[in-house]
Design a protein around this motif. Sequence first.
Motif, PDB file in Angstrom:
ATOM      1  N   ALA A   1     -12.614   0.933 -15.676  1.00 33.00           N
ATOM      2  CA  ALA A   1     -11.160   0.880 -15.846  1.00 33.00           C
ATOM      3  C   ALA A   1     -10.716  -0.505 -16.289  1.00 33.00           C
ATOM      4  CB  ALA A   1     -10.476   1.235 -14.515  1.00 33.00           C
TER       5      ALA A   1
ATOM      6  N   ALA B   1     -14.217   0.617 -11.027  1.00 32.34           N
ATOM      7  CA  ALA B   1     -12.841   0.091 -11.094  1.00 32.34           C
ATOM      8  C   ALA B   1     -12.719  -1.171 -10.247  1.00 32.34           C
ATOM      9  CB  ALA B   1     -11.846   1.159 -10.642  1.00 32.34           C
ATOM     10  N   VAL B   2     -13.605  -2.122 -10.539  1.00 27.82           N
ATOM     11  CA  VAL B   2     -13.595  -3.414  -9.847  1.00 27.82           C
ATOM     12  C   VAL B   2     -13.104  -4.464 -10.847  1.00 27.82           C
ATOM     13  CG1 VAL B   2     -15.498  -2.721  -8.329  1.00 27.82           C
ATOM     14  CG2 VAL B   2     -16.012  -3.887 -10.478  1.00 27.82           C
ATOM     15  N   PRO B   3     -12.826  -5.701 -10.413  1.00 31.83           N
ATOM     16  CA  PRO B   3     -12.411  -6.733 -11.378  1.00 31.83           C
ATOM     17  C   PRO B   3     -13.417  -6.873 -12.525  1.00 31.83           C
ATOM     18  CG  PRO B   3     -12.023  -7.482  -9.134  1.00 31.83           C
ATOM     19  CD  PRO B   3     -12.772  -6.186  -9.027  1.00 31.83           C
TER      20      PRO B   3
ATOM     21  N   GLY C   1      -9.526   0.822  -5.365  1.00 29.56           N
ATOM     22  CA  GLY C   1      -8.299   0.039  -5.262  1.00 29.56           C
ATOM     23  C   GLY C   1      -7.125   0.778  -5.877  1.00 29.56           C
ATOM     24  N   LEU C   2      -6.224   0.022  -6.463  1.00 29.40           N
ATOM     25  CA  LEU C   2      -5.028   0.638  -7.057  1.00 29.40           C
ATOM     26  C   LEU C   2      -5.408   1.694  -8.102  1.00 29.40           C
ATOM     27  CD1 LEU C   2      -1.904   0.616  -7.538  1.00 29.40           C
ATOM     28  CD2 LEU C   2      -2.357  -1.019  -9.359  1.00 29.40           C
ATOM     29  N   ILE C   3      -6.287   1.324  -9.034  1.00 32.52           N
ATOM     30  CA  ILE C   3      -6.598   2.228 -10.148  1.00 32.52           C
ATOM     31  C   ILE C   3      -7.577   3.323  -9.715  1.00 32.52           C
ATOM     32  CG2 ILE C   3      -7.610   2.364 -12.462  1.00 32.52           C
ATOM     33  CD1 ILE C   3      -4.836   1.009 -12.370  1.00 32.52           C
TER      34      ILE C   3
ATOM     35  N   PRO D   1      -6.927   2.444 -18.415  1.00 32.69           N
ATOM     36  CA  PRO D   1      -5.662   3.149 -18.148  1.00 32.69           C
ATOM     37  C   PRO D   1      -4.513   2.140 -18.162  1.00 32.69           C
ATOM     38  CG  PRO D   1      -6.941   2.866 -16.119  1.00 32.69           C
ATOM     39  CD  PRO D   1      -7.772   2.293 -17.212  1.00 32.69           C
TER      40      PRO D   1
ATOM     41  N   ARG E   1     -16.389  -3.131  -1.491  1.00 30.72           N
ATOM     42  CA  ARG E   1     -16.793  -4.436  -0.986  1.00 30.72           C
ATOM     43  C   ARG E   1     -16.503  -4.515   0.507  1.00 30.72           C
ATOM     44  NH1 ARG E   1     -14.461  -9.454  -4.265  1.00 30.72           N
ATOM     45  NH2 ARG E   1     -12.519  -8.418  -3.697  1.00 30.72           N
ATOM     46  N   SER E   2     -15.225  -4.401   0.881  1.00 29.60           N
ATOM     47  CA  SER E   2     -14.899  -4.541   2.305  1.00 29.60           C
ATOM     48  C   SER E   2     -14.823  -3.173   2.986  1.00 29.60           C
ATOM     49  CB  SER E   2     -13.558  -5.267   2.470  1.00 29.60           C
ATOM     50  OG  SER E   2     -12.504  -4.420   2.111  1.00 29.60           O
TER      51      SER E   2
ATOM     52  N   GLY F   1      -5.598  -2.698  -3.919  1.00 33.15           N
ATOM     53  CA  GLY F   1      -6.301  -2.047  -2.818  1.00 33.15           C
ATOM     54  C   GLY F   1      -5.938  -0.581  -2.666  1.00 33.15           C
TER      55      GLY F   1
ATOM     56  N   ARG G   1       2.684  -2.379 -16.862  1.00 34.34           N
ATOM     57  CA  ARG G   1       2.005  -3.641 -17.039  1.00 34.34           C
ATOM     58  C   ARG G   1       2.665  -4.393 -18.137  1.00 34.34           C
ATOM     59  NH1 ARG G   1      -3.207  -3.718 -15.660  1.00 34.34           N
ATOM     60  NH2 ARG G   1      -2.809  -5.891 -15.753  1.00 34.34           N
TER      61      ARG G   1
ATOM     62  N   ALA H   1      -1.592   1.473 -16.894  1.00 33.16           N
ATOM     63  CA  ALA H   1      -0.638   1.734 -15.811  1.00 33.16           C
ATOM     64  C   ALA H   1      -1.011   0.787 -14.696  1.00 33.16           C
ATOM     65  CB  ALA H   1      -0.777   3.173 -15.322  1.00 33.16           C
ATOM     66  N   GLY H   2      -0.054   0.444 -13.888  1.00 30.91           N
ATOM     67  CA  GLY H   2      -0.395  -0.443 -12.776  1.00 30.91           C
ATOM     68  C   GLY H   2       0.834  -0.923 -12.043  1.00 30.91           C
TER      69      GLY H   2
ATOM     70  N   ASN I   1     -11.083  -1.852   3.363  1.00 30.83           N
ATOM     71  CA  ASN I   1     -10.441  -1.119   2.262  1.00 30.83           C
ATOM     72  C   ASN I   1     -10.960   0.314   2.178  1.00 30.83           C
ATOM     73  OD1 ASN I   1      -8.690  -1.114  -0.198  1.00 30.83           O
ATOM     74  ND2 ASN I   1     -10.664  -0.632  -1.148  1.00 30.83           N
TER      75      ASN I   1
ATOM     76  N   SER J   1      -9.556  -4.070 -17.776  1.00 25.41           N
ATOM     77  CA  SER J   1      -8.460  -4.419 -18.683  1.00 25.41           C
ATOM     78  C   SER J   1      -8.940  -5.180 -19.918  1.00 25.41           C
ATOM     79  CB  SER J   1      -7.439  -5.288 -17.944  1.00 25.41           C
ATOM     80  OG  SER J   1      -7.024  -4.644 -16.759  1.00 25.41           O
TER      81      SER J   1
HETATM   82  P1  NAP Z   1      -7.746  -3.592  -6.924  1.00 24.36           P
HETATM   83  O1  NAP Z   1      -6.619  -2.783  -6.440  1.00 24.36           O
HETATM   84  O2  NAP Z   1      -7.910  -5.002  -6.459  1.00 24.36           O
HETATM   85  O3  NAP Z   1      -9.090  -2.789  -6.609  1.00 24.36           O
HETATM   86  C1  NAP Z   1     -10.336  -3.281  -6.921  1.00 24.36           C
HETATM   87  C2  NAP Z   1     -11.283  -2.830  -5.841  1.00 24.36           C
HETATM   88  O4  NAP Z   1     -12.572  -3.286  -6.185  1.00 24.36           O
HETATM   89  C3  NAP Z   1     -10.954  -3.407  -4.471  1.00 24.36           C
HETATM   90  O5  NAP Z   1     -10.784  -2.368  -3.563  1.00 24.36           O
HETATM   91  C4  NAP Z   1     -12.146  -4.291  -4.130  1.00 24.36           C
HETATM   92  O6  NAP Z   1     -12.604  -4.163  -2.815  1.00 24.36           O
HETATM   93  C5  NAP Z   1     -13.228  -3.763  -5.031  1.00 24.36           C
HETATM   94  N1  NAP Z   1     -14.127  -4.832  -5.442  1.00 24.36           N
HETATM   95  C6  NAP Z   1     -13.813  -6.038  -5.909  1.00 24.36           C
HETATM   96  N2  NAP Z   1     -14.910  -6.710  -6.248  1.00 24.36           N
HETATM   97  C7  NAP Z   1     -15.934  -5.907  -5.954  1.00 24.36           C
HETATM   98  C8  NAP Z   1     -17.332  -6.029  -6.058  1.00 24.36           C
HETATM   99  N3  NAP Z   1     -17.877  -7.130  -6.542  1.00 24.36           N
HETATM  100  N4  NAP Z   1     -18.088  -4.997  -5.665  1.00 24.36           N
HETATM  101  C9  NAP Z   1     -17.531  -3.863  -5.183  1.00 24.36           C
HETATM  102  N5  NAP Z   1     -16.201  -3.671  -5.056  1.00 24.36           N
HETATM  103  C10 NAP Z   1     -15.431  -4.692  -5.446  1.00 24.36           C
HETATM  104  O7  NAP Z   1      -7.779  -3.678  -8.513  1.00 24.36           O
HETATM  105  P2  NAP Z   1      -7.215  -2.623  -9.554  1.00 24.36           P
HETATM  106  O8  NAP Z   1      -5.840  -3.009  -9.883  1.00 24.36           O
HETATM  107  O9  NAP Z   1      -7.511  -1.244  -9.109  1.00 24.36           O
HETATM  108  O10 NAP Z   1      -8.113  -2.988 -10.820  1.00 24.36           O
HETATM  109  C11 NAP Z   1      -9.399  -2.441 -10.971  1.00 24.36           C
HETATM  110  C12 NAP Z   1      -9.813  -2.577 -12.434  1.00 24.36           C
HETATM  111  O11 NAP Z   1      -8.848  -1.901 -13.233  1.00 24.36           O
HETATM  112  C13 NAP Z   1      -9.864  -4.014 -12.937  1.00 24.36           C
HETATM  113  O12 NAP Z   1     -10.960  -4.145 -13.803  1.00 24.36           O
HETATM  114  C14 NAP Z   1      -8.574  -4.187 -13.691  1.00 24.36           C
HETATM  115  O13 NAP Z   1      -8.705  -5.106 -14.757  1.00 24.36           O
HETATM  116  C15 NAP Z   1      -8.305  -2.784 -14.189  1.00 24.36           C
HETATM  117  N6  NAP Z   1      -6.888  -2.415 -14.359  1.00 24.36           N
HETATM  118  C16 NAP Z   1      -5.955  -2.851 -13.483  1.00 24.36           C
HETATM  119  C17 NAP Z   1      -4.632  -2.471 -13.662  1.00 24.36           C
HETATM  120  C18 NAP Z   1      -3.535  -2.940 -12.723  1.00 24.36           C
HETATM  121  O14 NAP Z   1      -2.369  -2.940 -13.071  1.00 24.36           O
HETATM  122  N7  NAP Z   1      -3.837  -3.344 -11.510  1.00 24.36           N
HETATM  123  C19 NAP Z   1      -4.289  -1.636 -14.729  1.00 24.36           C
HETATM  124  C20 NAP Z   1      -5.295  -1.177 -15.584  1.00 24.36           C
HETATM  125  C21 NAP Z   1      -6.599  -1.577 -15.387  1.00 24.36           C
HETATM  126  P3  NAP Z   1     -11.903  -4.928  -1.594  1.00 24.36           P
HETATM  127  O15 NAP Z   1     -10.559  -4.273  -1.459  1.00 24.36           O
HETATM  128  O16 NAP Z   1     -12.797  -4.625  -0.469  1.00 24.36           O
HETATM  129  O17 NAP Z   1     -11.828  -6.357  -1.986  1.00 24.36           O
END
Ligand code: NAP
Length: 311
Positions: free
Chosen positions: A98, A72-74, A14-16, A125, A38-39, A133, A311, A127-128, A42, A100
């Motif tokens: 990754a 790097a999933v939720p 995804g994003l990270i 990390p 997952r999907s 995705g 963030r 940053a965000g 993506n 949070s």
């Molecule tokens: P994201 O863009 O939503 O990416 C997460 C990815 O994980 C998605 O592509 C999703 O697939 C996949 N996913 C979700 N549930 C899954 C599962 N059960 N099994 C396999 N794949 C799964 O989220 P992100 O922002 O990169 O965040 C990822 C992690 O980094 C999280 O733990 C978050 O707390 C942390 N983080 C986020 C940020 C931020 O600003 N966004 C910053 C620092 C840390 P689909 O696309 O197919 O649903």
Amino acid sequence: MKRVADRLVIAGVGLIGGSLALALRARGVVGEVIGLGRSAENLRVARRRGIIDRTERDPERAGRGVDLVLVAVPVQAIAPVLGTLVAGLPANAVVTDAGSVKGPVVAAAERVLGESAGRFCGSHPIAGTEHSGAAAALVDLLEGRRCILTPGALTTSPTRRRVHALWEAAGMRVEEMPARAHDRVFALVSHLPHVAAYALVNAVADADRAGPRRALAYAAGGFKDWTRIAASSPEMWRDICLANRDEVLAAIDGFGAAVERLRVAIAQGDGAALMAELTRAQSTRRRLGTAPATKAPRLRARRGARRSRGR
Ligand code: NAP
């Protein structure tokens, strides 16, 4: 620059996860990058954007022959996803995440890894953006930003060094912190602002339903600046709030008390009390300075041309 991995698996492109892969590839410090997710849609986007070399549907097979894994999933899905991968991992493979939230994630990851828990070091990390995705991944999202590592008691020195090197190779400034301290700090400066932004948007939308004129139609800089982060993934923030429940509740209570002080001063027409609260906040905020510079992304993301950072 030295290679950080010959074969890297990113679970959750995804994003990270996607931004890390783009940064490592741009610097030529990674061999093959395998995407697990997952999907299928993506992963297709990730493949099309050159974030990953190939996808793997079977987690156990994805782990074969890799030397580094990023999950790097939720937050609530990190340990379960790691559990699906672990059987295929070679003995020398290092694992990080990754997430949070760190305390419960590190504990759950160590439980899943059992005797090989020394290969795990938690990462966050700092940053965000509010976008999610593979389509939202940016080659320079992580550059110049902090990455907090939370090694556990079991984390080995070689694991720690490899995880340091991974984020540093993406241009991040790495520091370490105990997981508990991390969760308190980020409940205050990241989780609370997100909760408050979601609440503010709902409060105004609810009030709008009762009023004769749509206030949201007049939302401008102040409202939009503060609530940008309320456009973030609800799934991600549900997991963060529940995983860091006690710290987030303490932060909300502190925020509630601060709002109540303002409410009382306003209700009582107490200008001196109001000035004291506002002046204290103004000087604290001014000491913080401005947000990190937002550079134009070098790689265009699929959705939306302009993206805000931080963030
Ligand atoms: P994201 O863009 O939503 O990416 C997460 C990815 O994980 C998605 O592509 C999703 O697939 C996949 N996913 C979700 N549930 C899954 C599962 N059960 N099994 C396999 N794949 C799964 O989220 P992100 O922002 O990169 O965040 C990822 C992690 O980094 C999280 O733990 C978050 O707390 C942390 N983080 C986020 C940020 C931020 O600003 N966004 C910053 C620092 C840390 P689909 O696309 O197919 O649903």
